[in-house]
Design an enzyme around this catalytic site. Structure first.
Site, PDB file in Angstrom:
ATOM      1  N   SER A 507     -38.935   5.297  20.382  1.00 38.00           N
ATOM      2  CA  SER A 507     -39.354   5.518  21.759  1.00 38.00           C
ATOM      3  C   SER A 507     -40.882   5.367  21.840  1.00 38.00           C
ATOM      4  O   SER A 507     -41.406   4.301  21.524  1.00 38.00           O
ATOM      5  CB  SER A 507     -38.880   6.886  22.240  1.00 38.00           C
ATOM      6  OG  SER A 507     -38.996   7.014  23.639  1.00 38.00           O
ATOM      7  N   HIS A 622     -30.375   5.497  24.408  1.00 38.79           N
ATOM      8  CA  HIS A 622     -31.652   5.921  23.821  1.00 38.79           C
ATOM      9  C   HIS A 622     -31.473   7.020  22.771  1.00 38.79           C
ATOM     10  O   HIS A 622     -32.376   7.265  21.969  1.00 38.79           O
ATOM     11  CB  HIS A 622     -32.562   6.417  24.949  1.00 38.79           C
ATOM     12  CG  HIS A 622     -34.010   6.475  24.608  1.00 38.79           C
ATOM     13  ND1 HIS A 622     -34.767   5.356  24.325  1.00 38.79           N
ATOM     14  CD2 HIS A 622     -34.867   7.530  24.499  1.00 38.79           C
ATOM     15  CE1 HIS A 622     -36.002   5.703  24.068  1.00 38.79           C
ATOM     16  NE2 HIS A 622     -36.102   7.008  24.150  1.00 38.79           N
TER      17      HIS A 622
END
Length: 648
Positions: A507, A622
């Site tokens: 991320s 994610h």
């Protein structure tokens, strides 16, 4: 029995404790126990009980469903819970079961699933939220998008649907209480059961505004009434036991970047009073780890007499459990030396919580004036493993601020040998490293590599000024901190082979991985996970990208003269400088850092003749490294290890 190094396959044997809920009388704790079914490639989740007097642990729910979110009825005789998979092809359903046992009763089954259920104070009704179509459900599978918010990571697309409030009596039909173009968040019963409060923004700019309000609606239905003054951003709230006050977590500076969240208390409809203005840490900040199932955040937890509010948040290196006196603001640290996750308090003041360390996943604890550990589900496995214990050290950054860092020695370390080293970088940027366990880090150490990690400017768990330090300076002050930290680690631990350095992150940590290898070739291998390559492309395709512009470079848009400024903070602007072999790991259903970010970074690296591979994980989002399909999580580990073996 001789111990052995940890293996990728050990993921299958770890057990996960989450969402501890103590009964009103303090006699039992209901919690969620999760384990991995490797053959079926899924997680099994059931509700267990712990007796607080004896510590006895027993499984309570069984069957094929994933049972979560246990909540006690006010009299402690029943438990509500959510379940997914008890009935084929159904979304998450709401059930109630008697504590004495028997069949669970289906209470609510909606097209788009049930969330956030809660008992009424008299135990006769329940509330919950569910997404509903605001207009007639279309017959076509074509999506008509009218809002800028129409998708969310780990949720998917929800165009044409809003989250609204329902009530239901067991055996009855759910009644929808709210309707309209807004979303109901964090619903809570008033203590007299006559009304329900919730957090939302009903204004036309709701999708881009950071302001929200508490509203109140009669429990029988009616028009919502706003009871706050549209000056705050709030994330959670709760009612005092006497019904006189509301406590909430939020900020009175909603438009500022990376501000601390504080605890506020207000009389129903009155002016809020900040209780944590002397704390200098943000509330709501949990500790990172990849062997953890996160507990839902119930917000401020009141003591039975209303004198105290309990909460957990991070003060690096721990996520502590705190208690604050609601009258004089006196703050006490009740539990430290570990990272607390979920918290609940009985009417007589017993506290249930789960917590982890850097060497053990979350287990169940009780606090009754002293800490008692009630579970050791992972002891059998951990007793077999040789783990690397993180060693804490500090260094001075360029502002003269003392910064935390850690090193994990390779297992079997010998002082007269040189070892490769991998720099790990967290996401966020408001992530936190500290007392949290990472199988990934342990696997790297088991391969014979050192692991180093730090909390650069921008990290949570520190004072607000430090957390805000990276705002408008992405890729600048964080880069400086990472380079200075790496230099300090090499200086302090001369057995690190500085010719064999690797780096990785996910991320925001994937962004810093891409950024760093575009600015230095000191690292010999990189693994970038769910990363960002181009802020200009991300802003319109990420679920939150449109909210980010000023935080990146200080520019307030992504067009006109601002476009070049945003691009200069994007790794792809410097890709022609990259020499470091780079492996990309990305999930195809990632709506936070979309797949296109990985694709364009991979394409740019290939065009510049940099050794690279792109690993695409289908049907993952994610959260791959933390809650993805078990087999995919193992395969991700294998790719990371393979790449570093080849290039380190």
């Amino acid at each position: 029995m001789a111990k052995r190094n940890i293996k990728v396959e050990d993921l299958r044997a770890f057990k996960f404790v989450s969402d501890p809920q103590i009964s009103p009388d303090g006699s039992r704790i209901a919690f969620v126990y999760s384990e991995i079914d490797h053959e079926e490639d899924k997680y099994l989740r059931h509700i267990w009980f712990a007796e607080t007097s004896t510590g006895k642990l027993t499984q309570f729910t069984y069957g094929p469903g994933a049972d979560t979110y246990p909540r006690w009825s006010p009299d402690g005789k029943k438990l509500l819970f959510l379940s997914n998979g008890r009935q084929p092809d159904k979304k998450t359903q709401l059930y109630v079961i008697n504590i004495g046992g028997g069949e669970a009763q289906l209470i609510a089954d909606t097209e788009n699933g049930v969330s956030s259920p809660a008992w009424s104070p008299d135990g006769k009704s329940l509330l919950f939220t569910s997404k509903v179509w605001t207009e007639e459900k279309p017959e076509s599978d074509v999506k008509r998008i009218t809002r800028i918010r129409y998708k969310f990571n780990n949720v998917g697309f929800f165009e044409g649907r809003r989250t609204h409030l329902f009530t239901v009596k067991p055996g009855g039909k759910p009644k929808q209480l709210t309707k309209g173009e807004y979303d109901v968040n964090n619903p809570k019963w008033s203590q007299d059961g006559k009304s329900i409060t919730f957090i939302t923004n009903m204004e036309p700019d709701q999708d881009t505004s950071k302001v929200n309000d508490i509203y109140r609606i009669p429990a029988k239905g009616g028009n919502p009434e706003k009871i706050t003054d549209s000056k705050y951003n709030m994330s959670n709230h709760s009612h005092s036991p006497d019904g006189e006050y509301i406590a909430y977590v939020g900020t009175d500076r909603p438009e500022e970047l990376a501000v601390d969240l504080d605890l506020y208390k207000m009389k129903n409809g009155g002016k809020p009073k900040c209780l944590t203005d002397g704390f200098n840490r943000s509330l709501g900040m949990g500790m990172g780890g990849d062997l953890r199932v996160a507990s839902p955040d119930d917000g401020p937890v009141w003591s039975g007499d209303g004198k105290y509010i309990y909460f957990s948040t991070s003060d690096t290196p721990y996520c502590n459990l705190y208690r604050i006196n609601t009258s004089n603001k006196k703050l006490e640290t009740l539990v430290t030396d570990k990272s607390v996750d979920g918290v609940s308090v009985s009417n007589n003041g017993l506290i249930a919580y789960n917590a982890m360390t850097a060497l053990e996943p979350c287990e169940l604890y009780l606090y009754d004036g002293a800490e008692k550990k009630l579970s050791s589900f992972n002891k059998k496995l951990l007793d077999k493993l040789t783990l690397s214990a993180p060693e804490h050290f500090t260094f001075q950054n360029r502002q003269g601020r003392t910064v935390d860092g850690w090193i994990m020695k390779p297992t079997g370390w010998k002082k007269d040998q040189k070892y490769p080293c991998v720099l790990e970088m967290h996401g966020g940027p408001r992530g936190i490293y500290g007392e949290g366990i990472f199988q990934e880090f342990q696997l790297l150490a088991a391969e014979g590599w050192a692991v180093i990690y730090t909390n650069p400017r921008g990290s949570a768990g520190y004072e607000e000024e430090y957390t805000q330090g990276v705002m408008r300076h992405y890729g600048e002050v964080d880069y400086d901190d990472f380079m200075d930290f790496t230099d300090e680690a090499i200086k302090r631990y001369p057995w690190i082979d500085e010719q064999r350095l690797g780096l990785t992150g996910g991320s925001y940590g994937g962004y810093t991985t891409n950024w760093i290898i575009g600015h230095t070739d000191r690292f010999k291998a990189a693994v970038t996970c769910r990363s960002i390559a181009n802020w200009l492309s991300k802003f319109g395709v990420s679920d939150i990208g449109f909210m980010q512009p000023e935080s990146i470079s200080g520019a307030k848009t992504y067009w006109g003269d601002d476009l070049l400024e945003q691009m200069k903070h994007s790794p792809i602007y410097y890709v022609d400088k990259v020499k470091t072999p780079c492996l990309l790991i990305h999930s195809e259903q990632d709506y936070r850092c979309p797949m296109a970010e990985g694709e364009q970074w991979f394409t740019a690296l290939k065009l510049n003749n940099v050794p690279t591979e792109l690993i695409r994980f289908p049907d993952e989002n994610h959260e791959l490294s933390r809650s993805g399909k078990p087999k995919h999580r193992e395969e991700r580990f294998q790719h990371i290890l393979r790449w570093f073996r080849e290039y380190l």
